[in-house]
Design a protein around this motif. Structure first.
Motif, PDB file in Angstrom:
ATOM      1  N   LEU A   1      26.423 -87.174 -55.611  1.00  0.00           N
ATOM      2  CA  LEU A   1      25.890 -87.035 -54.264  1.00  0.00           C
ATOM      3  C   LEU A   1      24.710 -87.989 -54.062  1.00  0.00           C
ATOM      4  O   LEU A   1      23.996 -88.317 -55.012  1.00  0.00           O
ATOM      5  CB  LEU A   1      25.422 -85.594 -54.041  1.00  0.00           C
TER       6      LEU A   1
ATOM      7  N   GLN B   1      21.235 -84.647 -51.794  1.00  0.00           N
ATOM      8  CA  GLN B   1      21.929 -84.171 -50.598  1.00  0.00           C
ATOM      9  C   GLN B   1      22.721 -82.914 -50.919  1.00  0.00           C
ATOM     10  O   GLN B   1      23.381 -82.824 -51.946  1.00  0.00           O
ATOM     11  CB  GLN B   1      22.868 -85.248 -50.066  1.00  0.00           C
TER      12      GLN B   1
ATOM     13  N   LEU C   1      25.584 -79.805 -49.832  1.00  0.00           N
ATOM     14  CA  LEU C   1      26.877 -79.649 -49.180  1.00  0.00           C
ATOM     15  C   LEU C   1      26.920 -78.310 -48.458  1.00  0.00           C
ATOM     16  O   LEU C   1      26.178 -77.383 -48.792  1.00  0.00           O
ATOM     17  CB  LEU C   1      28.013 -79.716 -50.212  1.00  0.00           C
ATOM     18  N   ASP C   2      27.783 -78.192 -47.490  1.00  0.00           N
ATOM     19  CA  ASP C   2      27.942 -76.950 -46.737  1.00  0.00           C
ATOM     20  C   ASP C   2      28.810 -75.990 -47.547  1.00  0.00           C
ATOM     21  O   ASP C   2      30.018 -76.191 -47.687  1.00  0.00           O
ATOM     22  CB  ASP C   2      28.584 -77.240 -45.375  1.00  0.00           C
TER      23      ASP C   2
ATOM     24  N   PRO D   1      29.250 -75.332 -50.851  1.00  0.00           N
ATOM     25  CA  PRO D   1      30.093 -75.984 -51.861  1.00  0.00           C
ATOM     26  C   PRO D   1      30.650 -74.985 -52.857  1.00  0.00           C
ATOM     27  O   PRO D   1      30.155 -73.855 -52.991  1.00  0.00           O
ATOM     28  CB  PRO D   1      29.113 -76.946 -52.548  1.00  0.00           C
TER      29      PRO D   1
ATOM     30  N   ASP E   1      33.512 -80.153 -52.338  1.00  0.00           N
ATOM     31  CA  ASP E   1      33.279 -80.067 -50.899  1.00  0.00           C
ATOM     32  C   ASP E   1      34.419 -79.283 -50.261  1.00  0.00           C
ATOM     33  O   ASP E   1      35.588 -79.681 -50.349  1.00  0.00           O
ATOM     34  CB  ASP E   1      33.205 -81.478 -50.313  1.00  0.00           C
TER      35      ASP E   1
ATOM     36  N   ASN F   1      36.789 -84.165 -51.825  1.00  0.00           N
ATOM     37  CA  ASN F   1      35.797 -84.827 -52.672  1.00  0.00           C
ATOM     38  C   ASN F   1      35.164 -83.865 -53.674  1.00  0.00           C
ATOM     39  O   ASN F   1      34.969 -82.681 -53.390  1.00  0.00           O
ATOM     40  CB  ASN F   1      34.694 -85.455 -51.819  1.00  0.00           C
ATOM     41  N   TYR F   2      34.810 -84.395 -54.823  1.00  0.00           N
ATOM     42  CA  TYR F   2      34.061 -83.628 -55.831  1.00  0.00           C
ATOM     43  C   TYR F   2      32.989 -84.537 -56.412  1.00  0.00           C
ATOM     44  O   TYR F   2      33.112 -85.758 -56.416  1.00  0.00           O
ATOM     45  CB  TYR F   2      34.980 -83.085 -56.922  1.00  0.00           C
ATOM     46  N   TYR F   3      31.926 -83.902 -56.906  1.00  0.00           N
ATOM     47  CA  TYR F   3      30.760 -84.654 -57.370  1.00  0.00           C
ATOM     48  C   TYR F   3      30.222 -84.038 -58.658  1.00  0.00           C
ATOM     49  O   TYR F   3      30.207 -82.807 -58.807  1.00  0.00           O
ATOM     50  CB  TYR F   3      29.656 -84.628 -56.302  1.00  0.00           C
TER      51      TYR F   3
END
Length: 404
Positions: free
Chosen positions: A163, A232, A234-235, A237, A325, A330-332
């Motif tokens: 992120l 940052q 995430l909403d 996550p 996410d 997407n993944y982080y």
């Protein structure tokens, strides 16, 4: 056949001191006593080293009494290959001289350290100097994994998904807090997560949704560290974790877990205190195993975990944490834990590898790494010393020799 003398080093000067005690006592209770003699090595919050049978009992630490019967103050002999834990025994007589006694000799070490002064490469460096095999990631990987700012820069350089973030220093914030917050807001949208650079177990971590909460979060984080990562958010996550075990290309990924607390993020109390009295460490956390994310995504995260393990030249057991996410595919990578809470044994149990066998594999990794290092050449012969002249009188002649 003689037993392996297995040292378990834990504790140390860190905010995660108590978590390390829990993880270490768990491990010592699961060691195969027919194969190993367990030698606890506890480092107090003052940095003092102790050994002794009472250190295997969790009750010894509530509170810790260095004068408790059976608790012995020791220090490690740094002579390469010695492995000796030494105790200074003072003289009994008025004029007699004290002497050092060998309390135990370690064949191999499992570091069970969380946070600074143990998980960050400092203990690993000490063990390298002492010539002792140890079952954790080495100096470089440990240092990178401990420092969230350096870790993310490393991951970004490797092309791994992370992120967006920015970093601040305490002096920068104290000099001009408004300018520091302006820098964050220019780089990242709310919500953001504010994290001390070199702490784990979610200590000092908080979420900020506006400028007021950002200031509070920064003040908290800077009370723990002079460098802070702002990341940052995430909403809502989904958090997923994967462990990797092995060394030098021989490694495997565990099943994935999905911590299931229902919280916006897992703080210290969620990880270690909720419903457990703090006695079971990460193993007490409510979780879904295996994580219900589908075979394709599971395989992708396991493969990425192996790539991270290789890139950082890890050893033993690590755990890599991810955020998914909900609104995209997407993944982080959130972070790597080079000595994870509870040694992530609960993930390996799901693969059929019980804690005792996991310890065996960790010891095997330590021995393989030690043997590989011993293959290196540590001496280089030359005539340079014979040609050196140190100092010399003013105007003196060197006779063609190297003058320093």
């Amino acid at each position: 056949m003689s037993k392996i003398q297995l040292g378990v080093i834990f504790g140390s000067r860190t905010c995660e001191h108590e978590v390390a005690i829990i993880s270490a006592v768990q491990l010592m209770r699961n060691v195969n006593r027919e194969k190993y003699d367990v030698i606890p090595v506890y480092i107090s919050q003052k940095g003092e080293w102790f050994t002794g049978e009472p250190l295997m009992d969790i009750k010894t630490y509530t509170p810790f009494d260095p004068y408790k019967k059976g608790v012995i103050p020791v220090h490690l002999d740094l002579t390469a290959g010695s492995g000796a834990l030494l105790h200074y025994a003072p003289a009994k007589g008025l004029f007699g001289g004290g002497k050092e006694e060998v309390v135990a000799r370690l064949d191999v070490v499992i570091p069970v350290m969380h946070g600074l002064h143990g998980e960050d490469g400092s203990l690993q460096g000490l063990l390298e100097l002492a010539g002792l095999p140890y079952a954790s990631t080495g100096i470089t990987g440990s240092a990178v994994g401990m420092d969230k700012i350096t870790m993310k820069r490393f991951f970004r350089g490797c092309g791994f998904p992370i992120l967006p973030d920015c970093a601040l220093t305490r002096s920068q914030f104290e000099k001009d807090a408004e300018a520091a917050m302006n820098e964050v807001e220019a780089a990242l949208p709310y919500p953001v997560f504010v994290k001390p650079a070199c702490l784990g177990s979610s200590i000092g971590v908080s979420r900020a949704d506006d400028r007021a909460s950002l200031k509070e979060a920064l003040e908290l984080a800077f009370s723990y560290d002079r460098r802070v990562l702002v990341e940052q958010g995430l909403d809502k996550p989904i958090e997923v974790n994967c462990s990797v075990l092995g060394f030098d290309g021989e490694r495997k990924a565990s099943v994935l877990e999905m911590p299931n607390s229902g919280a916006a993020f897992l703080d210290f109390s969620e990880k270690y205190l909720a419903g457990s009295g703090g006695s079971k460490g990460m193993a007490s956390l409510k979780r879904i195993v295996p994580a219900p994310i589908g075979e394709e995504l599971t395989k992708a995260l396991q493969d990425l975990s192996l790539r991270v393990f290789d890139a950082m030249d890890c050893k033993g057991v690590v755990r890599i944490d991810y955020m998914l996410d909900r609104h995209s595919d997407n993944y982080y990578i959130t972070e790597i834990n080079t000595i994870p809470g509870s040694l992530a044994y609960y993930l390996w149990q799901e693969t059929g590898l019980n804690y005792g066998k996991l310890i065996d594999e960790m010891v095997d990794c330590a021995m393989k790494a030690y043997k590989e290092k011993e293959r290196n050449t540590f001496a280089f012969s030359s005539d340079i010393l014979s040609g050196v002249q140190l100092g010399g009188a003013k105007g003196g002649k060197t006779g063609g020799k190297l003058k320093l």
